[in-house]
Scaffold this motif. Structure first.
Motif, PDB file in Angstrom:
ATOM      1  N   GLY A   1      21.313  29.378  20.501  1.00 15.66           N
ATOM      2  CA  GLY A   1      22.291  29.284  21.575  1.00 15.66           C
ATOM      3  C   GLY A   1      23.271  28.123  21.391  1.00 15.66           C
ATOM      4  O   GLY A   1      24.404  28.186  21.869  1.00 15.66           O
ATOM      5  N   ILE A   2      22.839  27.078  20.693  1.00 12.68           N
ATOM      6  CA  ILE A   2      23.729  25.930  20.472  1.00 12.68           C
ATOM      7  C   ILE A   2      24.998  26.367  19.733  1.00 12.68           C
ATOM      8  O   ILE A   2      26.092  25.895  20.006  1.00 12.68           O
ATOM      9  N   PHE A   3      24.835  27.327  18.822  1.00 12.56           N
ATOM     10  CA  PHE A   3      26.020  27.800  18.089  1.00 12.56           C
ATOM     11  C   PHE A   3      26.978  28.543  19.030  1.00 12.56           C
ATOM     12  O   PHE A   3      28.191  28.496  18.850  1.00 12.56           O
ATOM     13  N   SER A   4      26.416  29.250  20.017  1.00  9.29           N
ATOM     14  CA  SER A   4      27.289  29.899  21.000  1.00  9.29           C
ATOM     15  C   SER A   4      28.046  28.845  21.799  1.00  9.29           C
ATOM     16  O   SER A   4      29.242  28.983  22.063  1.00  9.29           O
ATOM     17  N   ILE A   5      27.342  27.785  22.180  1.00 11.65           N
ATOM     18  CA  ILE A   5      27.977  26.704  22.931  1.00 11.65           C
ATOM     19  C   ILE A   5      29.116  26.100  22.123  1.00 11.65           C
ATOM     20  O   ILE A   5      30.236  25.933  22.611  1.00 11.65           O
ATOM     21  N   LEU A   6      28.818  25.803  20.853  1.00 17.01           N
ATOM     22  CA  LEU A   6      29.834  25.152  20.016  1.00 17.01           C
ATOM     23  C   LEU A   6      30.997  26.086  19.698  1.00 17.01           C
ATOM     24  O   LEU A   6      32.088  25.628  19.351  1.00 17.01           O
ATOM     25  N   SER A   7      30.771  27.394  19.826  1.00 17.16           N
ATOM     26  CA  SER A   7      31.847  28.314  19.476  1.00 17.16           C
ATOM     27  C   SER A   7      32.976  28.275  20.506  1.00 17.16           C
ATOM     28  O   SER A   7      34.028  28.864  20.289  1.00 17.16           O
ATOM     29  N   PHE A   8      32.768  27.584  21.628  1.00 15.46           N
ATOM     30  CA  PHE A   8      33.854  27.413  22.603  1.00 15.46           C
ATOM     31  C   PHE A   8      34.638  26.137  22.339  1.00 15.46           C
ATOM     32  O   PHE A   8      35.644  25.884  22.960  1.00 15.46           O
ATOM     33  N   ASN A   9      34.116  25.279  21.474  1.00 16.87           N
ATOM     34  CA  ASN A   9      34.799  23.997  21.268  1.00 16.87           C
ATOM     35  C   ASN A   9      34.812  23.610  19.796  1.00 16.87           C
ATOM     36  O   ASN A   9      35.682  24.065  19.061  1.00 16.87           O
ATOM     37  N   THR A  10      33.792  22.860  19.347  1.00 21.19           N
ATOM     38  CA  THR A  10      33.779  22.344  17.977  1.00 21.19           C
ATOM     39  C   THR A  10      33.966  23.432  16.916  1.00 21.19           C
ATOM     40  O   THR A  10      34.670  23.238  15.931  1.00 21.19           O
ATOM     41  N   LEU A  11      33.313  24.577  17.115  1.00 17.22           N
ATOM     42  CA  LEU A  11      33.347  25.620  16.088  1.00 17.22           C
ATOM     43  C   LEU A  11      34.255  26.795  16.480  1.00 17.22           C
ATOM     44  O   LEU A  11      34.007  27.934  16.098  1.00 17.22           O
ATOM     45  N   SER A  12      35.304  26.504  17.257  1.00 19.69           N
ATOM     46  CA  SER A  12      36.137  27.626  17.704  1.00 19.69           C
ATOM     47  C   SER A  12      37.221  28.001  16.694  1.00 19.69           C
ATOM     48  O   SER A  12      37.905  29.002  16.844  1.00 19.69           O
ATOM     49  N   GLY A  13      37.370  27.173  15.658  1.00 16.02           N
ATOM     50  CA  GLY A  13      38.444  27.394  14.681  1.00 16.02           C
ATOM     51  C   GLY A  13      38.281  28.683  13.885  1.00 16.02           C
ATOM     52  O   GLY A  13      37.200  29.259  13.819  1.00 16.02           O
ATOM     53  N   ASP A  14      39.382  29.124  13.284  1.00 19.49           N
ATOM     54  CA  ASP A  14      39.382  30.374  12.525  1.00 19.49           C
ATOM     55  C   ASP A  14      38.368  30.388  11.400  1.00 19.49           C
ATOM     56  O   ASP A  14      37.799  31.421  11.076  1.00 19.49           O
ATOM     57  N   GLU A  15      38.162  29.201  10.775  1.00 24.45           N
ATOM     58  CA  GLU A  15      37.261  29.174   9.615  1.00 24.45           C
ATOM     59  C   GLU A  15      35.810  29.467   9.994  1.00 24.45           C
ATOM     60  O   GLU A  15      34.986  29.757   9.141  1.00 24.45           O
TER      61      GLU A  15
END
Ligand code: PHE
Length: 460
Positions: A365-379
């Protein structure tokens, strides 16, 4: 062995003590974010009454038959979905490949739990914010900004995600009797109480009838292929179908209880709950002149705005988000149970199994959380989707329909009919035949249509 013998008619996890506990538990699994958050927003996006009509038809033609099939598989197998399937496969002497149904459901439930806890965490955050009066007198720009800020705050999201996961695992660790059944016994009455209090509140907003018309006036110009497909997907999600949960709960169902009757009651309660959630939300939306077709933000953006500016909004806003948390909690327990039950059958102690499943799902779930901020980039995107969107898509739009079709085909075409009839014990021939047609033909074809549509087989 006699029909009532304990050895044959129990599971190593125990059974629900009474018929009503099974019904409450299964209803608790069904009522969740799907009813309170998703149903109103997709109804809003699909024009109201027309969508509701198609939704009700799907509930009746596909929801009820598939629910019966899943409960039946679980109770016949009397074990976690994976091991229940092992037993059914042996009993009917068919390919062991069918055990895949158990795995598909268990994995889908595990994946859904990882982001379900995140969204339930948002509701926890909003419960606290409401209670603190953070939304009191807020403006439209203010609620938009508050929601955007939450999505940009990984630590706040992580905090509530963790709290919610601990709540869930705590219950599952305590087992069927002391954990699941007890939670259900306390929380289900609370859930219905909160719902009726809020419905009463919606009455006082002065726009109640506008909500009624929106939900029940059928505008035929709103019908489209899309209406049907979205409605069926919602039926599966909200009734917890295709995700092994109903199978897991069915494994603990008393032997004498009627499967058909229980399924009808569970489906009716969930449907009534969804409709009341709509009747509660839309009058508030209309009393503010807001757009019903907001999309997923409906609950988190428009409701704080509405509550923040209505009399006693602090109290009722807090109650509303508490309602969401309670409903999501009982669903999350059902999402964790298939995996935990399987690990316990492998010889693990239940608290250890629950902790392991919880930590793994929490970490994912942490990856889902980060996908709204830190990991939201195209890469970081997978086929253009963020991690959260990809996991949601994989579980809800791929694993779920595949599981649904396989379940219908297995029960309808593969399992020995004598076993099916014995488990269902339907006396009325006409009803039995109607169910048989639904599970063999209607359900598989309807689900197939939804599934293929996601891949654009029917064109844009
Ligand atoms: N039915 C739940 C909801 O509407 C989600 C869920 C799916 C719960 C599958 C358990 C199993 O939110």
């Amino acid at each position: 062995m006699t029909r009532n013998s304990v050895a044959e008619h129990t599971s190593i996890h125990g059974l629900w003590a009474t018929r009503s506990i099974f019904i409450l538990a299964a209803t608790g699994s069904a009522i969740g974010l799907g009813s309170i958050w998703k149903f109103p927003y997709i109804t809003g996006m699909h024009g109201g009454g027309a969508f509701v009509l198609v939704y009700l038809a799907c509930v009746l033609l596909v929801g009820v038959p598939v629910m019966m099939a899943e409960i039946l598989m679980g109770r016949r197998g009397r074990a976690s979905p994976v091991n229940a399937m092992q037993k059914l496969v042996q009993e009917s002497a068919v390919s062991r490949r069918w055990v895949l149904i158990g795995w598909l459901g268990t994995v889908a439930a595990f994946l859904i739990l990882s982001f379900y806890a995140m969204i339930a965490g948002w509701a926890l955050d909003y419960t606290v914010l409401s209670a603190q009066g953070a939304f009191d007198g807020i403006s439209a720009a203010g609620t938009l900004a508050a929601f955007a800020e939450l999505k940009l705050s990984p630590y706040t999201m992580l905090l509530w995600h963790s709290v919610f996961m601990v709540m869930t695992i705590y219950v599952v660790a305590r087992g069927v009797q002391n954990g699941l059944a007890r939670a259900v016994r306390w929380l289900m009455p609370l859930l219905f109480l909160l719902l009726f209090v809020l419905l009463g509140y919606a009455f006082t907003t002065g726009h109640f009838m506008q909500g009624v018309h929106f939900l029940f006036d059928v505008d035929f110009s709103q019908f489209g292929r899309d209406t049907f497909l979205v409605a069926l997907g919602q039926v599966f999600f909200t009734l917890s179908l295709g995700m092994a949960s109903m199978m897991a709960y069915g494994a603990y169902m008393p032997q004498q209880q009627s499967i058909a009757q229980s399924a009808v009651i569970i489906v009716m309660l969930d449907t009534i709950f969804s409709l009341i959630a709509g009747l509660m939300i839309f009058p508030i939306v209309f009393s503010w002149g807001l757009e019903p077709a907001q999309g997923p933000g409906l609950m988190f953006v428009t409701l704080p705005l509405a509550f923040g500016n209505l009399p006693f909004g602090v109290l009722f806003g807090t109650l509303f988000f508490a309602l969401v948390v309670v409903a999501a909690w009982l669903s999350a327990i059902a999402l964790a149970e298939p995996f935990v039950a399987w690990a316990v059958e492998k010889g693990m102690r239940r608290p250890t199994a629950a902790a392991l499943v919880g930590v793994a799902s929490w970490a994912l779930g942490i990856f889902s959380i980060l996908s709204f901020n830190t990991l939201s980039g195209d890469e970081f995107r997978i086929y253009g989707k963020t991690f959260y969107e990809a996991i949601d898509f994989l579980s809800s739009n791929i694993l779920l329909p595949i599981g649904g079709i396989l379940i219908a085909v297995f029960v309808g075409w593969t399992m020995k009919e004598t076993k099916v009839m014995k488990e269902l014990a339907i006396k009325n021939q006409v009803l039995y035949i109607a169910w048989r047609i639904a599970i063999r033909v209607v359900a598989p074809l309807a689900i197939l249509a939804v599934f293929l549509d996601f891949f654009g087989v029917f064109g844009a």
